[in-house]
Design an enzyme around this catalytic site. Structure first.
Site, PDB file in Angstrom:
ATOM      1  N   ASP A  44      76.776  52.557  30.240  1.00  0.00           N
ATOM      2  CA  ASP A  44      76.520  52.804  31.645  1.00  0.00           C
ATOM      3  C   ASP A  44      76.731  51.511  32.400  1.00  0.00           C
ATOM      4  OD1 ASP A  44      75.892  55.491  31.911  1.00  0.00           O
ATOM      5  OD2 ASP A  44      73.998  55.164  30.876  1.00  0.00           O
ATOM      6  N   SER A  98      63.026  47.715  56.210  1.00  0.00           N
ATOM      7  CA  SER A  98      61.975  46.724  56.318  1.00  0.00           C
ATOM      8  C   SER A  98      62.265  45.889  57.551  1.00  0.00           C
ATOM      9  CB  SER A  98      61.924  45.831  55.076  1.00  0.00           C
ATOM     10  OG  SER A  98      63.101  45.051  55.008  1.00  0.00           O
TER      11      SER A  98
END
Lengths: 720, 554
Positions: free
Chosen positions: A339, A417
């Site tokens: 992966d 944020s």
């Protein structure tokens, strides 16, 4: 850089540390993941061999003298018979020191073989004990059919399908899936990892393991395993070696060793009539000694220890192999499916550049980005702060420095944020969230900003928008480009694998363009872009159809079919129970990079087996040169010319060969447990190297060893 | 010219001839066994025996063909010998005793050609030419067929089909053995070997007294005796007899015939598995052992000390002055490293070591280059064993030519290597433990033991050469050696064909950088070592009490 097998020979090195051992692809990028390393409790030290283990395992070795146990190793069973026979003969003629000496050393040979196995098993026992502690009798809070009332039942009485409730402080009574709620769980009992992990219903993080402890919140768990067959039970069996079955190659080798034993048995049994004819009838003691020296006792004694130690090496790296077959298959793997995220690239994307929209400068974007990321503790957020500091010389500010600032921390829900300070509101975050925030405040997002984000997306990066609201209104300042960063040393690693004949395929959900860029950068042989579980499956089947063995890692339920199809399927411990069930190995550290090490351990196991077999067989040459002249030089003095070691007397020659044969087992126990040193190199070079060490070494070593033992024996008064 | 130089020159000439024939013959054989066309004469034969040459056989069917055909051969040969005397062309010889008839029938059907009879004093034209010579062709063709089946096992995948035994058998005879034999026989006749159907001539001897000379179809039988690695001579003196092997040229030609097919089969193998280099590796292994043995043999025979030996230029006892030490040494190594067993000198008269080299050659399983077909499959079995041990050392489960050597394969290979040691050591041990068999020895001490060891080694390995000295025409030896020959020939074939079937069913594994390179010199060295250690060491104690004791005594 991850440790490779070389490291295991170094004292104190435990299991591999990887800088990002934390991140697995399916983990939410903003989840707090434990990094660092697990404590050493309950684990047996690296590949180190402690001579004291020999003493400690001695009682076990004696217990293994049971003929019903011994018969499993045909070679050593023959030695056992030889020991009994020579002892009987020695008892019949108690005045003959030679008979006693041979009998004693044959017994030692047998015991040394058992000792090797006992030491190998002993290493797993320590770990099993730690696991058993976790498996204390738990009381389960079972929900009744209507799901409302609870009843207290012993954990051992749970059935598959039962629903149980666990709250903070409870030990989870059995393996299962969370069907309701979310909780943090301490899994240190099985993984050795002290930081808690999150388990929640649905998705790929629902699996919980019996014996682990809920630290906070309340979950309802559906039991999926019968008591006694839980993960922890299987782990105990595995590390103790109780569930160990001989692997296919081990069985094949055993057959070859058995047939060699038969051949040499024939050679020795038929020797007596020849000897009688020659006028040199041999005592049964001498014949038994000859037989034991000729049959491949070295490898026969160490074979099972090698297998156990191989599994143990995996356990020490926190990998559980559900079958020895998988470990062997790992050595044969010729295609690795890796992966991308967490294996080839760092688990998290990192900020690579700040792109301003028209009318703003790069520095302004950097400043705003840094300011808005101070309240973002995710790796991505940190990387923005770091980039701003490194590239634009912006000193890292701290939240405490700005008084009157209102910090808006990053959450998975808002995906944003920022900070409100001095009448300015700065935000950074996912494109959608920031666009919504700007538009809410009456600002418009220009087409230019949209273009920039599209361009970054197309190149495989992740765009984050930076926005500002001040007296001029709300507007987008620019874009942060988050990029995949290939882990250090991966290219070298893949080059090594290529030299070993292993092809690496990167699996990623990215589009082909991005995938290709990363594949090229990392140096993998091939990649599979926009991979769906079906694609993965098809790739595995295609490779297998060409006769290749495939290894992969996975953790999601949709990985399960591919994990089952792969020859080596390593499930991450953080994964679902379906994935764990489907794979034939589980990595407790959930570190996909470990796949490479698993392959190396598989190879090392096979090499050790082959090396010691070669050594064992090559040893026979010298033993013949010691024993045959000793037996027959009396009647055919010419045969004394074969006594090229110039051994002092016939009895000493035979005894020396027997002693060498016994001692070499003990001498090789550390090698059998640690495994032959393994370096990735081509098959050709590896064969040359091992053949030199173990083939030629096997020819020469006994000549020297027997000579030395003979010298020592000849010093004993009354003998020699 | 010194005898040593003569020997070396003969060896060089032989190697040159073999090298010349290697490619064309190997390629031709590969074509023969890969073609799907049938010659007209072959079609007649298929019609005659009622076989369909186009059906593919799995290993049990192939094995049934081998065993059924060989059983009929044994029975036919047995009856032919038992009925001799009632048949025309028997030269007045009577029926052969049952035990000897069994022994001879087993011997010729098993490609061994151990002879416990004196050809010129027992067998008439019908048995010699109609029975024994026919077996010389077909038993050799059976050997090649089994080897080809194993090669197909490596070459084919996901099938389990190994070809058609009847087609392989018939083609081997019609397209390979007969054409070469016809040419070979003409060459031998040109050299002076005889070829007629005349009877027994009474000839006066120089020193007075009478001698009987038989005529017969000698050249035609001689050529297939060598070419098919059979070894059963028309005459008891075998290739030392001037009618069989008249001069040094015919001698060299006969050695060439012995070696040409077994060596060339490695090319056939390489061709059929699709990698000539793999064939070369096997060839190199065979050639290394063969040359090594010849060097040792020449060394021990030339350097045998003592005034008489020095005068003769070496150990000339039991050797023909026509061939000298060189020609005899090359012949005796070649005949024992193949399953031929023809002799042009008497191995019993070799030096102690020389006899040991002959013995060890057979004990290695006759694989360097070995019998027609049997040499190749024997060597491939050893390659499998070597690959199994060494393959592990490169960190993969063992594979050879893209096929996994798993439990089933190693089980069959292990059974194969058990057969001959069990037969040789078992029967030799039994013979030494009993009183009567020992009466057949004509020598005492180590040499006497070598006689019996040699007899069973020769029988079980289907060599057929005799150490001379042993009177093997006793019920015990006729029966036990007969059994050793049959079991030593056909049990291994069972395992080889089962192995071939199992390999043919596998799917091929692609070659990568992690694959053990079996075509490299390193592997050849490893294979030589494996053969010497695994098969050689089995016999070391026995050899120590026979030829080694004798050779080291001086």
């Amino acid at each position: 850089m991850t440790t490779d097998t070389r490291k295991q020979e170094e004292p104190g090195s435990m299991s591999p540390t990887s800088p990002t051992s934390s991140a697995t692809p399916t983990r939410a990028p903003h989840q707090d993941v434990p990094t660092g390393h697990k404590p050493d409790d309950g684990k047996v030290g690296g590949g180190l061999f402690d001579p004291r283990q020999l003493l400690k395992s001695f009682p076990d070795a004696l217990r293994k003298l049971d003929p019903r146990v011994m018969v499993k190793s045909p070679v050593m069973f023959v030695v056992l018979i030889g020991s009994v026979l020579t002892t009987v003969l020695a008892v019949k003629d108690p005045g003959d020191w030679f008979g006693w000496a041979i009998a004693a050393w044959l017994w030692l040979t047998t015991i040394f073989a058992n000792l090797a196995e006992a030491v190998a098993e002993g290493r797993g026992k320590a770990q099993a004990d730690t696991l058993r502690k976790a498996k204390t009798d738990t009381v389960a809070r079972r929900l009744s059919g209507d799901g409302k009332t609870e009843e207290q039942v012993p954990g051992t009485e749970l059935k598959i399908g039962d629903l149980v409730v666990c709250e903070a402080g409870d030990v989870i009574p059995g393996d299962g899936d969370v069907v309701e709620g979310v909780a943090s769980v301490d899994e240190s009992a099985i993984t050795g990892e002290s930081a808690p992990v999150i388990r929640e219903s649905g998705g790929d993080r629902s699996a919980v393991t019996g014996g682990t402890k809920v630290l906070s919140d309340r979950v309802v768990i559906k039991i999926t395993t019968k008591p006694g067959e839980t993960f922890i039970d299987r782990m105990i069996n595995l590390v103790e070696g109780a569930a160990r079955q001989k692997t296919p190659n081990e069985i094949a080798l055993n057959i070859l060793l058995a047939s060699l034993t038969i051949v040499f048995l024939l050679a020795v049994v038929t020797l007596q009539p020849f000897a009688v004819y020659a006028g040199a009838e041999q005592s049964m003691i001498v014949l038994a000694a000859l037989l034991v020296c000729l049959i491949p006792t070295t490898i026969g004694a160490l074979l099972s220890a090698i297998g156990i130690a191989g599994m143990d090496r995996l356990v020490q790296r926190n990998v559980l192999a559900m079958s020895g077959r998988a470990v062997e298959a790992a050595g044969d793997v010729s295609t690795l499916l890796l992966d991308k995220t967490g294996t080839i690239t760092l688990g998290n994307r990192q900020a690579a550049e700040f792109v301003p929209v028209r009318g703003t400068t790069e520095a302004e974007v950097a400043d705003a980005a840094q300011l808005s990321s101070l309240a973002d503790e995710t790796p991505e957020g940190r990387s923005i702060v770091v980039l701003a500091k490194e590239k634009y010389g912006l000193r890292e500010r701290h939240q405490g420095e700005l008084t009157d600032a209102e910090w808006i921390a990053f959450t998975a829900q808002t995906r944003m944020s920022g900070v409100d300070v001095d009448g300015r509101k700065v935000r950074k975050g996912a494109t959608g969230s920031v666009v919504a925030w700007v538009e809410e405040r009456g600002g418009t997002v220009t087409a230019e900003a949209q273009e920039l984000t599209d361009k970054i997306s197309q190149a495989g990066g992740t765009p984050l928008l930076v926005a500002l609201e001040d007296t001029d209104g709300a507007r987008v300042l620019g874009v942060i480009h988050l990029k995949d960063v290939v882990k250090e040393g991966m290219r070298e690693r893949f080059d090594e694998l290529r030299r070993m004949g292993i092809k690496t395929v990167m699996i990623t959900g990215d589009n082909p363009l991005t995938a290709k860029a990363i594949a090229d950068e990392a140096g993998v042989d091939d990649f599979l872009a926009e991979a769906t579980p079906e694609d993965k499956m098809a790739l595995i089947k295609r490779e297998q159809a060409g006769g290749k063995l495939v290894a992969m890692t996975g953790d999601g339920t949709n990985d399960a079919p591919a994990l089952a199809q792969a020859d080596v399927g390593v499930a991450m411990n953080t994964g679902t129970s379906a994935a764990k069930e489907a794979g034939n190995m589980v990595d407790l550290d959930s570190n996909p990079t470990k796949l490479i090490e698993i392959v190396e351990i598989g190879k090392q196991l096979l090499i050790t087996r082959g090396a010691l077999t070669t050594f064992s067989i090559a040893n026979d040459v010298a033993k013949y040169f010691a024993i045959i002249p000793a037996m027959f030089a009396v009647v055919y003095p010419g045969l004394d010319k074969l006594n090229i070691m110039d051994l002092s007397s016939p009895k000493s020659a035979i005894l020396s060969a027997v002693i060498f044969n016994a001692l070499i087992i003990v001498a090789l126990v550390p090698l059998a447990l640690k495994g032959v040193q393994y370096r990735p190199m081509s098959a050709d070079r590896m064969l040359r190297r091992n053949l030199g060490i173990y083939g030629l070494g096997g020819l020469v070593a006994p000549f020297i060893g027997i000579k030395i033992i003979d010298l020592v024996i000849s010093l004993i008064p009354g003998i020699g | 010219m010194s005898p040593v130089l003569a020997g070396v020159l003969q060896l060089l000439a032989l190697i040159a001839a073999l090298a010349l024939a290697y490619r064309p013959l190997g390629d031709y054989m590969a074509k023969v066994y890969s073609s799907d066309k049938h010659l007209r004469v072959e079609k007649w034969i298929y019609k005659g025996i009622g076989a369909n040459p186009n059906t593919e056989m799995r290993w049990p069917a192939y094995l049934r063909g081998v065993l059924a055909f060989s059983a009929v051969s044994v029975l036919f040969l047995y009856l032919l010998q038992r009925l001799q005397g009632s048949l025309p062309g028997s030269l007045g010889f009577k029926a052969i005793d049952p035990d000897q008839a069994f022994n001879t029938a087993a011997s010729f059907a098993a490609n061994t050609n151990w002879q416990s009879y004196y050809g010129e004093q027992a067998m008439g034209h019908v048995v010699q030419t109609g029975g024994l010579a026919v077996q010389n062709f077909v038993s050799a063709a059976v050997g090649i067929a089994v080897a080809v089946a194993l090669v197909r096992g490596f070459a084919r995948s996901r099938t389990g089909e190994l070809g058609n035994f009847w087609a392989d058998l018939v083609r081997g005879v019609v397209r390979i053995l007969i054409p070469i034999s016809v040419i070979g026989a003409i060459v031998l006749v040109a050299c002076g070997a005889i070829q007629n159907f005349s009877g027994i001539h009474e000839v006066g001897q120089f020193m007075g007294g009478e001698q009987q000379w038989n005529g017969g179809a000698v050249a035609s039988q001689e050529v297939i005796k060598e070419l098919g690695t059979n070894g059963g001579g028309y005459f008891n003196a075998n290739s030392a007899h001037p009618f069989e092997n008249p001069n040094p040229i015919s001698n060299l030609f006969e050695i060439f015939l012995i070696l040409v097919i077994p060596f060339a089969l490695t090319r056939t193998f390489g061709k059929m598995v699709g990698s000539i280099k793999q064939g070369y590796a096997i060839l190199a292994t065979m050639a290394t052992i063969w040359l090594g043995f010849i060097a040792l043999m020449m060394w021990t025979e030339f350097h045998h000390g003592g005034p008489a030996f020095d005068l003769a230029g070496g150990a000339m006892e039991g050797k023909e002055t026509r061939f000298g030490i060189g020609g005899s040494a090359i012949f005796s190594v070649s005949t024992t490293l193949t399953s031929t067993g023809a002799v042009n000198s008497f191995h019993s008269s070799n030096t102690g070591f020389g006899g040991g080299i002959d013995l060890l050659g057979m004990q290695l399983g006759e694989i360097a280059p070995g019998g027609t077909g049997s040499g190749l499959y024997g060597m491939l079995i050893m390659a499998i064993i070597a690959v199994f041990i060494a393959g592990l050392m490169v960190g993969r489960t063992p594979e050879y030519l893209g096929k996994k050597i798993g439990t089933r394969e190693i089980k069959l290979a292990a059974c194969y290597i058990l057969v001959t040691p069990a037969l040789v050591l078992g029967f030799t041990g039994a013979s030494m433990a009993m009183d009567t068999p020992k009466n057949s020895m004509t020598n005492s001490g180590a040499h006497g033991f070598s006689e019996i060891l040699y007899a069973f080694t020769s029988g079980a390995n289907n060599n057929g050469s005799a150490f001379a000295g042993l009177n093997a025409d006793t019920q015990w030896f006729n029966t036990t050696i007969g059994l050793a020959m049959l079991l030593g020939r056909f049990l291994p074939m069972v395992f080889v064909l089962a192995l071939a079937g199992s390999l043919a069913e596998q799917k091929p594994i692609p070659k990568t950088a992690g694959t053990l390179r079996t075509e490299k010199p390193l592997f050849t060295g490893l294979l030589v070592g494996t053969i010497m250690i695994i098969t050689g060491l089995t016999y070391f104690p026995a050899l120590a009490l026979g030829p080694l004791a004798e050779g080291l005594a001086s």
